[in-house]
Design a protein around this motif. Structure first.
Motif, mmCIF file in Angstrom:
data_model
loop_
_atom_site.group_PDB
_atom_site.id
_atom_site.type_symbol
_atom_site.label_atom_id
_atom_site.label_comp_id
_atom_site.label_asym_id
_atom_site.label_seq_id
_atom_site.Cartn_x
_atom_site.Cartn_y
_atom_site.Cartn_z
ATOM 1 N N VAL A 69 5.091 9.399 8.661
ATOM 2 C CA VAL A 69 5.991 9.494 7.501
ATOM 3 C C VAL A 69 5.220 9.761 6.216
ATOM 4 N N TYR A 70 3.893 9.568 6.234
ATOM 5 C CA TYR A 70 3.078 9.712 5.038
ATOM 6 C C TYR A 70 2.574 11.145 4.859
ATOM 7 N N PRO A 71 2.172 11.468 3.634
ATOM 8 C CA PRO A 71 1.470 12.741 3.417
ATOM 9 C C PRO A 71 0.039 12.649 3.931
ATOM 10 N N PHE A 72 -0.582 13.790 4.158
ATOM 11 C CA PHE A 72 -2.013 13.800 4.402
ATOM 12 C C PHE A 72 -2.709 13.337 3.116
ATOM 13 N N ASP A 125 -0.776 3.400 1.388
ATOM 14 C CA ASP A 125 -0.292 2.069 1.729
ATOM 15 C C ASP A 125 1.228 2.117 1.802
ATOM 16 N N GLU A 126 1.845 0.956 2.000
ATOM 17 C CA GLU A 126 3.287 0.925 2.254
ATOM 18 C C GLU A 126 4.130 1.363 1.061
ATOM 19 N N SER A 127 3.525 1.418 -0.131
ATOM 20 C CA SER A 127 4.270 1.839 -1.319
ATOM 21 C C SER A 127 4.197 3.347 -1.553
ATOM 22 N N THR A 128 3.413 4.061 -0.750
ATOM 23 C CA THR A 128 3.259 5.500 -0.927
ATOM 24 C C THR A 128 4.572 6.213 -0.590
ATOM 25 N N SER A 130 -3.812 5.827 7.278
ATOM 26 C CA SER A 130 -2.978 4.690 6.889
ATOM 27 C C SER A 130 -3.873 3.548 6.435
ATOM 28 N N ASP A 131 -3.517 2.947 5.319
ATOM 29 C CA ASP A 131 -4.241 1.791 4.810
ATOM 30 C C ASP A 131 -3.551 0.524 5.302
ATOM 31 N N ALA A 132 -4.207 -0.204 6.194
ATOM 32 C CA ALA A 132 -3.613 -1.395 6.809
ATOM 33 C C ALA A 132 -4.079 -2.691 6.140
ATOM 34 N N ALA A 133 -4.468 -2.621 4.877
ATOM 35 C CA ALA A 133 -4.958 -3.820 4.194
ATOM 36 C C ALA A 133 -3.893 -4.918 4.136
ATOM 37 N N ARG A 134 -2.635 -4.519 3.942
ATOM 38 C CA ARG A 134 -1.560 -5.515 3.862
ATOM 39 C C ARG A 134 -1.389 -6.235 5.190
#
Length: 338
Positions: free
Chosen positions: A146-149, A158-161, A291-295
């Protein structure tokens, strides 16, 4: 040959954190779409963790079960299975009422040839299920597509992107999330949406794709220069632990490992373990699907299985002639055509 029965036991070995979570969770667990790559292990994991916690809980797996052996093996391990086509609303209505639903149904491959079915599976069906189980907790799998490259020098979205899906599969995945969010808000259904990117084990996944390529002496395309991966058991364990964090509107989590890893480096590491020299094709693009999985890490802690163990296990499996599920990820696809 590698021991597939032992692999299944390893993939359903509950962690201490999951056992504790299953001890606190109230009610049975229904796994919709249980027969695909991750579903059987997730169902077994839920059942084993519940038993270890001393909880008498039904774990119910629902699918069409085109492979009868999958159903038989789940039944043998204590999972109650039900055969159903979820598009059949009467069949959906007959499914048991449960407190906890894991929604694993989705379609990615075949979209180019039959986009309408992909949209039906990914956007229409979630609404039917969410209406049927409006009074339950729902943990639903989605995708990082669902995210852009993003620039490979960053951690990725992150989830707010904001959404920026490439291709109809990714667009339909956005629709899935929006439909689930609508139902959550409408009925007050506590939900979590997990954007997975990518789960691996020795029989499938990005590392298996790369290992097969290196083993065969074929070229490794590194245009998609970086990927995020997560051991399947760890992804399933987090999914089950997420029931405790379901919310309205849904909690959204990137479910993967961090940081992203170089595809070139992964191929070289597998080559060392397979006694092969990888043939690298092309150069890395400055952008990749990340994907940033920090959360997720902040909520559940570091992942138990790291990349070195994953590389070791996948390479040993391939070198030993271990079975493949023959379901390549096509992680190198940059135009969204699946």
């Amino acid at each position: 040959m590698p021991d597939e029965a032992q692999l299944e036991r390893d993939l359903s070995e509950p962690t201490a954190d999951l056992i504790e979570a299953m001890a606190r969770l109230q009610g049975d667990i229904l796994v919709l779409g249980v027969s695909d790559k991750m579903g059987p292990s997730l169902a077994r994991l839920a059942l084993r963790a519940s038993r270890a916690a001393g909880v008498d809980r039904q774990v119910i797996g629902v699918a069409r079960f085109s492979d009868r052996a999958v159903r038989e093996s789940l039944e043998a391990d204590g999972v109650w299975t039900l055969e159903a086509d979820l598009f059949d609303q009467q069949a959906l209505a007959r499914l048991p009422d449960v407190a906890n639903v894991v929604y694993m149904v989705g379609q990615k491959f075949g979209t180019t040839d039959d986009a309408s079915r992909t949209w039906a599976v990914n956007a229409f069906l979630p609404g039917l299920v969410a209406e049927r189980y409006a009074g339950s907790r729902i943990v639903a799998f989605s995708t990082g597509n669902v995210y852009p490259f993003s620039d490979v020098t960053t951690d990725g979205p992150d989830e707010s992107t904001p959404f920026a899906p490439v291709g109809e599969y990714a667009q339909s995945a956005v629709a899935r999330e929006r439909v689930l969010e609508f139902c959550s808000r409408r009925h007050g259904t506590p939900m979590a949406i997990l954007r997975l990117n990518y789960a691996i084990e020795p029989r499938y996944g990005v590392l298996r794709d790369l290992a097969d390529t290196v083993w065969a002496g074929a070229t490794v395309d590194v245009a998609m220069g970086f990927v995020n991966v997560i051991w399947q058991r760890d992804a399933n364990a987090i999914a089950l632990r997420t029931f405790a964090h379901c919310d309205t509107p849904p909690l959204v989590l990137n479910l993967t490992g961090r940081p992203a890893l170089s595809v070139r480096w992964l191929a070289e590491q597998l080559g060392q373990r397979l006694d092969r020299s990888p043939l690298i094709l092309g150069v890395e693009s400055r952008q990749a699907l990340l994907s940033d999985a920090a959360r997720c890490e902040a909520l559940f802690g570091p992942l138990p299985v790291g990349i070195e163990e994953m590389l070791d296990r996948v390479a040993a499996w391939v070198k030993g002639g271990g079975r493949s599920l023959a379901k390549p990820t096509h992680f190198t696809e940059r135009m969204g055509k699946f």
